[in-house]
Design a protein around this motif. Structure first.
Motif, PDB file in Angstrom:
ATOM      1  N   UNK A 118       0.793  -1.158   0.150  1.00 57.82           N
ATOM      2  CA  UNK A 118       0.334  -0.396  -0.265  1.00 57.82           C
ATOM      3  C   UNK A 118       0.672   1.442   0.842  1.00 57.82           C
ATOM      4  N   UNK A 119       1.781   1.450   0.619  1.00 53.54           N
ATOM      5  CA  UNK A 119       3.362   2.502   0.579  1.00 53.54           C
ATOM      6  C   UNK A 119       3.407   2.604  -0.267  1.00 53.54           C
ATOM      7  N   UNK A 120       3.746   1.700  -1.252  1.00 55.25           N
ATOM      8  CA  UNK A 120       4.765   1.860  -2.606  1.00 55.25           C
ATOM      9  C   UNK A 120       3.511   1.973  -3.686  1.00 55.25           C
ATOM     10  N   UNK A 121       1.770   2.239  -3.095  1.00 57.58           N
ATOM     11  CA  UNK A 121       0.516   2.602  -4.481  1.00 57.58           C
ATOM     12  C   UNK A 121       0.792   0.830  -5.016  1.00 57.58           C
ATOM     13  N   UNK A 122       1.135  -0.294  -4.939  1.00 60.72           N
ATOM     14  CA  UNK A 122       0.556  -1.256  -5.593  1.00 60.72           C
ATOM     15  C   UNK A 122      -0.666  -1.530  -5.447  1.00 60.72           C
ATOM     16  N   UNK A 123      -1.433  -1.151  -6.068  1.00 59.87           N
ATOM     17  CA  UNK A 123      -2.992  -1.269  -5.929  1.00 59.87           C
ATOM     18  C   UNK A 123      -3.235  -1.958  -6.735  1.00 59.87           C
ATOM     19  N   UNK A 124      -2.810  -3.172  -7.576  1.00 58.62           N
ATOM     20  CA  UNK A 124      -3.285  -3.863  -7.852  1.00 58.62           C
ATOM     21  C   UNK A 124      -2.259  -5.900  -7.402  1.00 58.62           C
ATOM     22  N   UNK A 125      -1.919  -5.555  -5.922  1.00 59.96           N
ATOM     23  CA  UNK A 125      -1.553  -6.171  -5.490  1.00 59.96           C
ATOM     24  C   UNK A 125      -2.596  -6.530  -4.447  1.00 59.96           C
ATOM     25  N   UNK A 163       7.046  -1.740 -10.253  1.00 65.14           N
ATOM     26  CA  UNK A 163       7.269  -0.760  -9.200  1.00 65.14           C
ATOM     27  C   UNK A 163       8.198  -1.267  -8.109  1.00 65.14           C
ATOM     28  N   UNK A 164       8.175  -2.049  -7.619  1.00 63.05           N
ATOM     29  CA  UNK A 164       8.446  -3.237  -6.910  1.00 63.05           C
ATOM     30  C   UNK A 164       9.438  -4.187  -6.615  1.00 63.05           C
TER      31      UNK A 164
END
Length: 284
Positions: A154-161, A183-184
């Motif tokens: 969530x902190x990385x903005x991974x909306x689909x993970x 991103x990861x």
């Protein structure tokens, strides 16, 4: 076509037909072009952080052992890598790829991280998650660690993970996207310890009892692709063959993500070479 390109690159030649070379130009919408829809169920290719080609980039798909990228990121951010970790019965009983840990042994978190990253060892991954997360529910022994994984996503903005286990076992509640994995991967590469681990072809770790365990990397690209720097492989029945590949040449870095890719090695090589070709013919 990509397999033919990979073979051509491997022998140091280029296909003569200019039409076989892809352009990095963005689509009319400004996003990456889906130039190679057959390489994987979803894919993402970028050079120096700029997306070149992508297909189904936001589709939520199983990730197999690419989940371990988040596991090792959470582990290194928690620190204390030289602390000893106990190998639980659950860790020793892990299925799939293993390094051979036994119940009751102790291994440093650093060595567990290496085994999880390089060998994709599920027993080491589980022991690492146990050591950092601790059990909050006997029916869900890695639940606390998984909560850390989802918070970091969530902190990385991974909306689909979303994560349901630390090691990548198939689970309907565990999924990611090619874009999120890019991103990861950047976050993982920003950690020197992880960037170094990703490049290792071989590891040797030792338990507190003096038992030495050796293993080779699961990443075939490290043995033959110029500039290969890792990053992670994964395979399960639901996820198929998956790969996050990082290659550096000169001042350029290419990152490729493939999910459910039948020919992940050939196609990743071709995509990487095409990305460098688009940057400069001198980087071939």
């Amino acid at each position: 076509m990509l397999r033919a390109l990979a073979i051509a690159f491997a022998f140091g030649s280029m296909l003569a037909c200019a039409g076989t070379r892809a352009s990095p130009a963005a689509s009319a919408s400004g996003g990456p072009v889906d130039a190679y829809p057959d390489v994987a169920a979803a894919y993402w290719v970028e050079r120096d952080g700029h997306p070149l080609w992508a297909g189904n980039a936001d589709a939520r798909l199983p990730m197999a052992s690419l989940a371990k990228l988040m596991t090792v990121l959470v582990a290194i951010e928690h620190g204390d890598l030289d602390a000893w970790a106990d190998v639980s019965a659950g860790a020793a009983a892990e299925t799939g790829t293993r390094i051979g840990l036994r119940r009751g042994e102790r291994v440093t978190r650093r060595d567990l991280l290496l085994a999880a990253m390089v060998r994709s060892a599920n027993d080491a991954c589980r022991a690492l998650a146990d050591a950092i997360g601790g059990a909050i529910d006997a029916r869900d022994p890695t639940g606390a660690f998984v909560a850390h994984m989802n918070a970091r996503a969530a902190a990385l903005g991974l909306a689909d993970t979303h994560y349901a286990n630390p090691c990548g076992h198939d689970d309907a509640a565990q999924y990611t996207s090619a874009r999120d994995l890019a991103v990861l991967a950047r976050a993982v590469l920003a950690e020197p310890v992880l960037a170094d681990a990703a490049q290792r072809r071989d590891i040797r770790i030792a338990t507190d009892r003096g038992r030495v365990l050796s293993a080779r990397s699961t990443n075939a690209l490290l043995d033959g692709l110029q500039g290969a720097r890792g990053l992670k492989t994964g395979t399960t029945p639901s996820a198929g063959r998956c790969l996050v590949a990082v290659v550096e040449r000169g001042d350029h870095r290419v990152l490729a993500v493939l999910l459910h890719a039948p020919e992940r090695w050939w196609d990743s090589v071709a995509l990487v070479e095409l990305a460098f070709e688009a940057a400069s013919p001198s980087l071939r």
